[in-house]
Design a protein around this motif. Structure first.
Motif: not given
Length: 270
Positions: A89-93, A152-163
């Motif tokens: 799953f080589p994806m970054m969002i 699932r995760g949570s955040t108080g600001r925005f970001s980049q996401f990977i598994i």
């Protein structure tokens, strides 16, 4: 007309670098369907407590394939030897809202990711990581679901996401997450009401003591108290708004996000 505008559903399919995303925005919820070359796909859901100016344009959401062996990614992980991006799953969002859109939200933003490219099994090392733009990735996992991977995760600001596959020892992860929570609380102390900060600091000290004596169940319960204290004081004694202009910090959201992922790790060993 105002009612219609407030309840409108925005749906579109568009591309960034020839990579299609389908985005559905309704109220405080965003559903994103991503399909990249090589049949790498995912469903992403963002849920806000209260968002203002939320549209597909204001989110600044993109997705891309990454080279999981690239040092550009590996060097952003806490431990490149024991943590590796998921090869299947080589994806970054990336979610990087544009500064001039007037987008804001309060509290915690919940991020759910589902992909058929990975399978959940008991004891899986897969974890949900996020980073500030081009910054260090950290574990934000709060839940993992069976079957095709749901997390699932949570955040108080925005970001980049990977598994990633995280092979660190559980206690190493717990100590890192506790350190992150403690560091964040110390950093935010000037912006928190002094009396409330003292109570939160005592909560964190109690959590540390319970972890050191391996009372993981009580430590998890204490984290629940910590979150309730933040929730009771947010917006008044603890700032709880993030804005695309990035002129203020969503302290309540960030502290609660650190707390929730620490609780997840404690529950794995309690």
């Amino acid at each position: 007309m105002k009612v219609m505008a407030a309840t409108a559903i925005f749906f579109s399919t568009f591309s960034f670098a020839s990579e299609p995303l389908s985005v559905n925005v309704q109220g405080n919820k965003v559903e994103v369907f991503i399909h990249l070359p090589g049949n790498i796909s995912a469903d992403l859901t963002l849920q806000f407590e209260n968002a203002v100016g939320l549209t597909k344009e204001s989110l600044g959401l993109t997705a891309e394939l990454i080279d999981v062996s690239s040092l550009d990614i590996i060097d952003r992980l806490p431990n490149g030897l024991n943590i590796t991006p998921a090869a299947a799953f080589p994806m970054m969002i990336t979610i990087e809202p544009k500064p001039n859109t007037g987008f804001s939200f309060s509290g915690v933003a919940t991020v759910d990711l589902h992909t058929h490219n990975l399978e959940y099994t008991a004891g899986t090392p897969f974890r949900f990581f996020k980073a500030p733009l081009n910054g260090e990735f950290k574990d934000i996992t709060e839940t993992l679901g069976s079957g095709s991977l749901r997390t699932r995760g949570s955040t108080g600001r925005f970001s980049q996401f990977i598994i990633v596959a995280d092979l660190r020892a559980p206690l190493v992860v717990i100590q890192q997450k506790f350190n992150d929570l403690q560091t964040a609380l110390n950093e935010f102390s000037p912006q928190i009401n002094a009396a409330v900060y003292s109570e939160l600091l005592q909560d964190v000290n109690d959590i540390n003591q319970l972890i050191s004596t391996q009372d993981y169940n009580l430590a998890s319960n204490k984290l629940n108290e910590f979150n309730r204290r933040i929730n009771d004081n947010r917006g008044i004694n603890i700032p709880d708004v993030w804005r695309s202009s990035r002129d203020i910090r969503n302290i309540a959201g960030e502290l609660m996000a650190f707390s929730k992922t620490l609780r997840f790790s404690l529950r794995l060993i309690k």
